[in-house]
Design a protein around this motif. Structure first.
Motif, PDB file in Angstrom:
ATOM      1  N   ASN A 143      45.385  41.215  33.393  1.00  0.00           N
ATOM      2  CA  ASN A 143      44.425  41.812  32.445  1.00  0.00           C
ATOM      3  C   ASN A 143      44.043  40.752  31.419  1.00  0.00           C
ATOM      4  O   ASN A 143      44.178  40.949  30.208  1.00  0.00           O
ATOM      5  CB  ASN A 143      45.034  43.036  31.764  1.00  0.00           C
ATOM      6  CG  ASN A 143      43.997  43.859  31.013  1.00  0.00           C
ATOM      7  OD1 ASN A 143      42.813  43.762  31.298  1.00  0.00           O
ATOM      8  ND2 ASN A 143      44.436  44.668  30.062  1.00  0.00           N
ATOM      9  N   THR A 144      43.561  39.624  31.903  1.00  0.00           N
ATOM     10  CA  THR A 144      43.291  38.454  31.084  1.00  0.00           C
ATOM     11  C   THR A 144      41.790  38.292  30.830  1.00  0.00           C
ATOM     12  O   THR A 144      40.971  39.128  31.229  1.00  0.00           O
ATOM     13  CB  THR A 144      43.800  37.187  31.789  1.00  0.00           C
ATOM     14  OG1 THR A 144      43.078  37.045  33.029  1.00  0.00           O
ATOM     15  CG2 THR A 144      45.297  37.298  32.090  1.00  0.00           C
ATOM     16  N   GLU A 145      41.442  37.166  30.196  1.00  0.00           N
ATOM     17  CA  GLU A 145      40.037  36.839  29.971  1.00  0.00           C
ATOM     18  C   GLU A 145      39.285  36.736  31.301  1.00  0.00           C
ATOM     19  O   GLU A 145      38.093  37.064  31.368  1.00  0.00           O
ATOM     20  CB  GLU A 145      39.916  35.517  29.208  1.00  0.00           C
ATOM     21  CG  GLU A 145      40.386  35.589  27.760  1.00  0.00           C
ATOM     22  CD  GLU A 145      39.472  36.454  26.902  1.00  0.00           C
ATOM     23  OE1 GLU A 145      38.253  36.486  27.178  1.00  0.00           O
ATOM     24  OE2 GLU A 145      39.966  37.093  25.959  1.00  0.00           O
ATOM     25  N   ASP A 146      39.971  36.275  32.335  1.00  0.00           N
ATOM     26  CA  ASP A 146      39.325  36.196  33.650  1.00  0.00           C
ATOM     27  C   ASP A 146      38.905  37.576  34.137  1.00  0.00           C
ATOM     28  O   ASP A 146      37.834  37.744  34.723  1.00  0.00           O
ATOM     29  CB  ASP A 146      40.271  35.556  34.675  1.00  0.00           C
ATOM     30  CG  ASP A 146      40.490  34.076  34.415  1.00  0.00           C
ATOM     31  OD1 ASP A 146      39.588  33.438  33.839  1.00  0.00           O
ATOM     32  OD2 ASP A 146      41.557  33.562  34.779  1.00  0.00           O
ATOM     33  N   GLU A 147      39.743  38.587  33.901  1.00  0.00           N
ATOM     34  CA  GLU A 147      39.391  39.949  34.299  1.00  0.00           C
ATOM     35  C   GLU A 147      38.198  40.450  33.490  1.00  0.00           C
ATOM     36  O   GLU A 147      37.339  41.170  34.014  1.00  0.00           O
ATOM     37  CB  GLU A 147      40.590  40.875  34.135  1.00  0.00           C
ATOM     38  CG  GLU A 147      40.302  42.358  34.369  1.00  0.00           C
ATOM     39  CD  GLU A 147      39.880  42.705  35.793  1.00  0.00           C
ATOM     40  OE1 GLU A 147      39.529  43.879  36.030  1.00  0.00           O
ATOM     41  OE2 GLU A 147      39.885  41.815  36.672  1.00  0.00           O
ATOM     42  N   ILE A 148      38.109  40.066  32.226  1.00  0.00           N
ATOM     43  CA  ILE A 148      36.947  40.441  31.407  1.00  0.00           C
ATOM     44  C   ILE A 148      35.669  39.872  32.013  1.00  0.00           C
ATOM     45  O   ILE A 148      34.638  40.550  32.101  1.00  0.00           O
ATOM     46  CB  ILE A 148      37.131  39.948  29.959  1.00  0.00           C
ATOM     47  CG1 ILE A 148      38.282  40.716  29.292  1.00  0.00           C
ATOM     48  CG2 ILE A 148      35.843  40.126  29.148  1.00  0.00           C
ATOM     49  CD1 ILE A 148      38.654  40.201  27.916  1.00  0.00           C
ATOM     50  N   LEU A 149      35.718  38.611  32.454  1.00  0.00           N
ATOM     51  CA  LEU A 149      34.556  37.990  33.086  1.00  0.00           C
ATOM     52  C   LEU A 149      34.199  38.689  34.391  1.00  0.00           C
ATOM     53  O   LEU A 149      33.013  38.896  34.702  1.00  0.00           O
ATOM     54  CB  LEU A 149      34.820  36.507  33.337  1.00  0.00           C
ATOM     55  CG  LEU A 149      34.956  35.623  32.094  1.00  0.00           C
ATOM     56  CD1 LEU A 149      35.370  34.203  32.491  1.00  0.00           C
ATOM     57  CD2 LEU A 149      33.646  35.583  31.312  1.00  0.00           C
ATOM     58  N   ARG A 152      32.382  41.836  33.679  1.00  0.00           N
ATOM     59  CA  ARG A 152      30.978  41.575  33.351  1.00  0.00           C
ATOM     60  C   ARG A 152      30.155  41.357  34.610  1.00  0.00           C
ATOM     61  O   ARG A 152      29.022  41.844  34.731  1.00  0.00           O
ATOM     62  CB  ARG A 152      30.878  40.347  32.434  1.00  0.00           C
ATOM     63  CG  ARG A 152      31.410  40.573  31.026  1.00  0.00           C
ATOM     64  CD  ARG A 152      31.319  39.285  30.223  1.00  0.00           C
ATOM     65  NE  ARG A 152      31.922  39.433  28.903  1.00  0.00           N
ATOM     66  CZ  ARG A 152      32.143  38.420  28.084  1.00  0.00           C
ATOM     67  NH1 ARG A 152      31.806  37.183  28.450  1.00  0.00           N
ATOM     68  NH2 ARG A 152      32.695  38.619  26.898  1.00  0.00           N
ATOM     69  N   ASP A 210      32.556  48.652  24.797  1.00  0.00           N
ATOM     70  CA  ASP A 210      31.470  47.688  24.617  1.00  0.00           C
ATOM     71  C   ASP A 210      30.311  48.299  23.861  1.00  0.00           C
ATOM     72  O   ASP A 210      29.674  47.674  23.010  1.00  0.00           O
ATOM     73  CB  ASP A 210      30.992  47.158  25.972  1.00  0.00           C
ATOM     74  CG  ASP A 210      31.966  46.165  26.590  1.00  0.00           C
ATOM     75  OD1 ASP A 210      32.885  45.730  25.872  1.00  0.00           O
ATOM     76  OD2 ASP A 210      31.794  45.832  27.769  1.00  0.00           O
TER      77      ASP A 210
END
Length: 215
Positions: A143-149, A152, A210
């Motif tokens: 559940n990291t920044e990579d998952e946020i990307l 998106r 968001d």
């Protein structure tokens, strides 16, 4: 019944203490809770596809772990699954170990990889009513920044439209990628239908957050 789960990271102290901040008092407690949650759901007749990073332990530790987990096991090889090539590791608990697989699950195509695949095989397959017939299940990013990307990308893809063979006009592009990260399911393997429901609720919450952020 067939279940799926990604990134348990048994024996991995860093996942508890830093990266995931799982909140257990020790790695031993983390292991025991995950085993309990697993076996509470999975019977000896069930299948479990592990989408990588099962164990950070050595061959002996992982052999012991596998002797305690219920189910017929399949492993999609993750980058932390070093035990696979370690001397003394016994592979008998796995029906297969692969870096990538495609399965059929209740007439739905399932693409399986430890790493997210953005343009996956069967992406545009759907029923006449628009119900997806293909899903891409992945792990690796927790559940990291990579998952946020990735979230998106999924949202942007679903908001985009194009012509789709056999259908008139422009239609939203299907993008049914599901992160089967163990913390999203309380360390419990879930069926494809259950993961679809978990993913839908999680994305609804992300979209609402968001929206509130932009107001």
């Amino acid at each position: 019944m067939r279940y799926y789960i990604a990134d348990p990271h048994f024996y991995h102290e860093g996942m508890n203490d830093s990266m995931d901040c799982r909140g257990f008092s020790s790695t031993d407690e983390m292991n025991e809770v995950m085993i309990e949650h697993w076996n509470r759901k999975v019977t000896s007749k069930d299948e479990v596809v592990i989408l990588g990073d099962l164990s950070y332990g050595n061959a002996e530790q992982t052999n012991t772990l596998l002797s305690r987990l219920n189910g017929k096991l399949y492993l999609v090889h993750g980058n932390h699954d070093r035990f696979v090539n370690a001397g003394g590791f016994n592979t008998f608990r796995f029906k297969w170990i692969k870096p990538y697989a495609e399965l059929s699950d209740e007439k739905r195509k399932v693409i399986l990889c430890h790493y997210p695949v953005f343009c996956y095989n069967g992406q545009y397959k759907m029923e006449e009513d628009g119900t997806p017939r293909a899903y891409m299940l992945y792990g690796h990013v927790h559940n990291t920044e990579d998952e946020i990307l990735i979230n998106r990308f999924i949202r942007m893809t679903r908001e985009s439209k194009r012509e789709i063979n056999g259908r008139e006009g422009l239609h939203p592009i299907p993008c049914n990628m599901i992160n089967c990260f163990c913390m999203f399911s309380d360390y419990t393997p879930l069926s494809l239908t259950e993961w679809i429901q978990v993913d839908r609720k999680r994305r609804e919450a992300l979209d609402a957050a968001d929206l509130n952020h932009t107001i």
